[in-house]
Design a protein around this motif. Structure first.
Motif, PDB file in Angstrom:
ATOM      1  N   LEU A 177       0.748  -1.313  -0.008  1.00 21.41           N
ATOM      2  CA  LEU A 177       0.018  -0.031   0.139  1.00 21.41           C
ATOM      3  C   LEU A 177       0.869   1.146   0.191  1.00 21.41           C
ATOM      4  O   LEU A 177       0.472   2.227  -0.897  1.00 21.41           O
ATOM      5  CB  LEU A 177      -0.999   0.065   1.114  1.00 21.41           C
ATOM      6  CG  LEU A 177      -1.909   1.142   1.295  1.00 21.41           C
ATOM      7  CD1 LEU A 177      -2.846   1.349   0.334  1.00 21.41           C
ATOM      8  CD2 LEU A 177      -2.529   0.958   2.501  1.00 21.41           C
ATOM      9  N   THR A 260      -9.441   1.166   8.048  1.00 23.62           N
ATOM     10  CA  THR A 260      -8.406   0.561   7.189  1.00 23.62           C
ATOM     11  C   THR A 260      -8.952   0.138   5.781  1.00 23.62           C
ATOM     12  O   THR A 260      -8.311   0.786   4.933  1.00 23.62           O
ATOM     13  CB  THR A 260      -7.915  -0.958   7.702  1.00 23.62           C
ATOM     14  OG1 THR A 260      -7.376  -0.679   9.056  1.00 23.62           O
ATOM     15  CG2 THR A 260      -7.116  -1.573   6.810  1.00 23.62           C
ATOM     16  N   SER A 264      -7.423   2.062   2.146  1.00 25.35           N
ATOM     17  CA  SER A 264      -6.835   1.103   1.074  1.00 25.35           C
ATOM     18  C   SER A 264      -7.348   1.261  -0.051  1.00 25.35           C
ATOM     19  O   SER A 264      -8.457   1.499  -0.370  1.00 25.35           O
ATOM     20  CB  SER A 264      -7.108  -0.437   1.880  1.00 25.35           C
ATOM     21  OG  SER A 264      -6.591  -1.060   0.766  1.00 25.35           O
ATOM     22  N   ILE A 269      -6.573  -6.331   0.376  1.00 25.44           N
ATOM     23  CA  ILE A 269      -6.732  -5.853   2.025  1.00 25.44           C
ATOM     24  C   ILE A 269      -8.055  -5.488   2.214  1.00 25.44           C
ATOM     25  O   ILE A 269      -8.605  -5.845   3.464  1.00 25.44           O
ATOM     26  CB  ILE A 269      -5.979  -4.425   2.082  1.00 25.44           C
ATOM     27  CG1 ILE A 269      -4.553  -4.664   2.219  1.00 25.44           C
ATOM     28  CG2 ILE A 269      -6.477  -3.792   3.381  1.00 25.44           C
ATOM     29  CD1 ILE A 269      -3.742  -3.463   2.429  1.00 25.44           C
TER      30      ILE A 269
END
Length: 291
Positions: A177, A260, A264, A269
């Protein structure tokens, strides 16, 4: 860990009394105790409530006690005033009708209020046999909750392992990432400035974006929450209430995976996030029935 769903049944009989006791419970946000007793021993309700309250943390607990006296200590009284009143009224009725009044004992016994029964019940004597029955029945009830709680615990641990595995996968993908952020930023610089990219400017801008979009803090917090969840499960091994604590930790885990996902741009993910949320929902469904 104990379930909020349980059932126990017990009986007792001697030469004086016959008892049957039933205890059952359902999930509930708080402790709600329902006690159903024969009116003759209703003064014992608070003692039963107090006992249940010291043993149970939350749930709707229903207690049903049936009692049958095999030997009653009763006194029968004649209401002299009622008898005399009936005799006077019947004599007057006979006089008005012009007939003789033939009043028999069976006739008087059928009249309301002639006889009264005074049943003498000592609630402390009843409590002497009810209390041990209550303790014995509650143990059976509590064992049933523990058995169901053990099954629930196994499923929760499996779901938690599933979450931990997905967090490890995300942790392995996190460097990608960061590299994706740098690569995307480099491409934008080239679109505007061509090949003469100022590396120092590039690194400075990348640092700002990494601070904004890095998921390192979320990963650290998720692993911390997983550890806290496991410790709390250990605290509940003896059956003490852990349901509310575990549900709160699930909320915190859900918050971190949401953050998260919002940061992302990597499909893998986000797929891990979906798996974690599914496992969390399964856990929270189970926790709705955990004391």
């Amino acid at each position: 860990m104990k379930s909020m769903t349980g059932y126990g049944y017990g009986e007792y009989q001697d030469e004086r009394v016959q008892l049957s006791l039933e205890i059952k419970s359902y999930n509930n946000r708080y402790l709600d105790i329902i006690v159903n007793l024969p009116s003759a021993i209703s003064p014992l309700e608070q003692r039963i409530r107090d006992f249940i309250a010291t043993q149970t943390i939350r749930g709707r607990v229903e207690v049903y006690l049936k009692l049958r006296d095999l030997q009653e200590n009763a006194e029968v009284h004649v209401d002299r005033g009622a008898v005399q009143g009936y005799l006077d009224a019947l004599g007057e009725l006979a006089s008005l009708a012009g007939t003789s009044a033939e009043i028999s004992l069976p006739m008087l016994l059928q009249l309301e209020g002639v006889l009264s029964i005074d049943r003498r019940r000592d609630v402390d004597q009843y409590w002497a046999v009810i209390e041990p029955l209550l303790h014995r029945t509650y143990r059976e009830f509590d064992e049933s909750r523990a058995r169901e709680g053990a099954s629930t615990l196994t499923d929760i641990e499996e779901q938690l392992s599933r979450i931990a595995a997905q967090v490890e996968i995300i942790e392995g993908l996190a460097p990608g990432l960061e590299e994706q952020i740098k690569s995307s930023l480099r491409d934008r610089f080239r679109e505007v400035m061509g090949e003469s990219v100022d590396e120092n400017r590039l690194y400075a801008e990348a640092a700002v974006l990494l601070v904004r979009y890095s998921i390192n803090e979320e990963l650290v917090r998720m692993k911390t929450h997983i550890d806290a969840f496991r410790r709390t499960l250990g605290d509940g091994e003896e059956g003490r209430g852990v349901g509310k604590k575990l549900d709160f930790i699930c909320q915190e885990l859900n918050r971190e995976i949401n953050t998260t996902g919002s940061k992302s741009t990597i499909v893998e993910i986000n797929q891990c996030g979906i798996e974690i949320k599914d496992a969390l929902e399964n856990i929270r469904e189970q926790l709705r029935n955990v004391e």
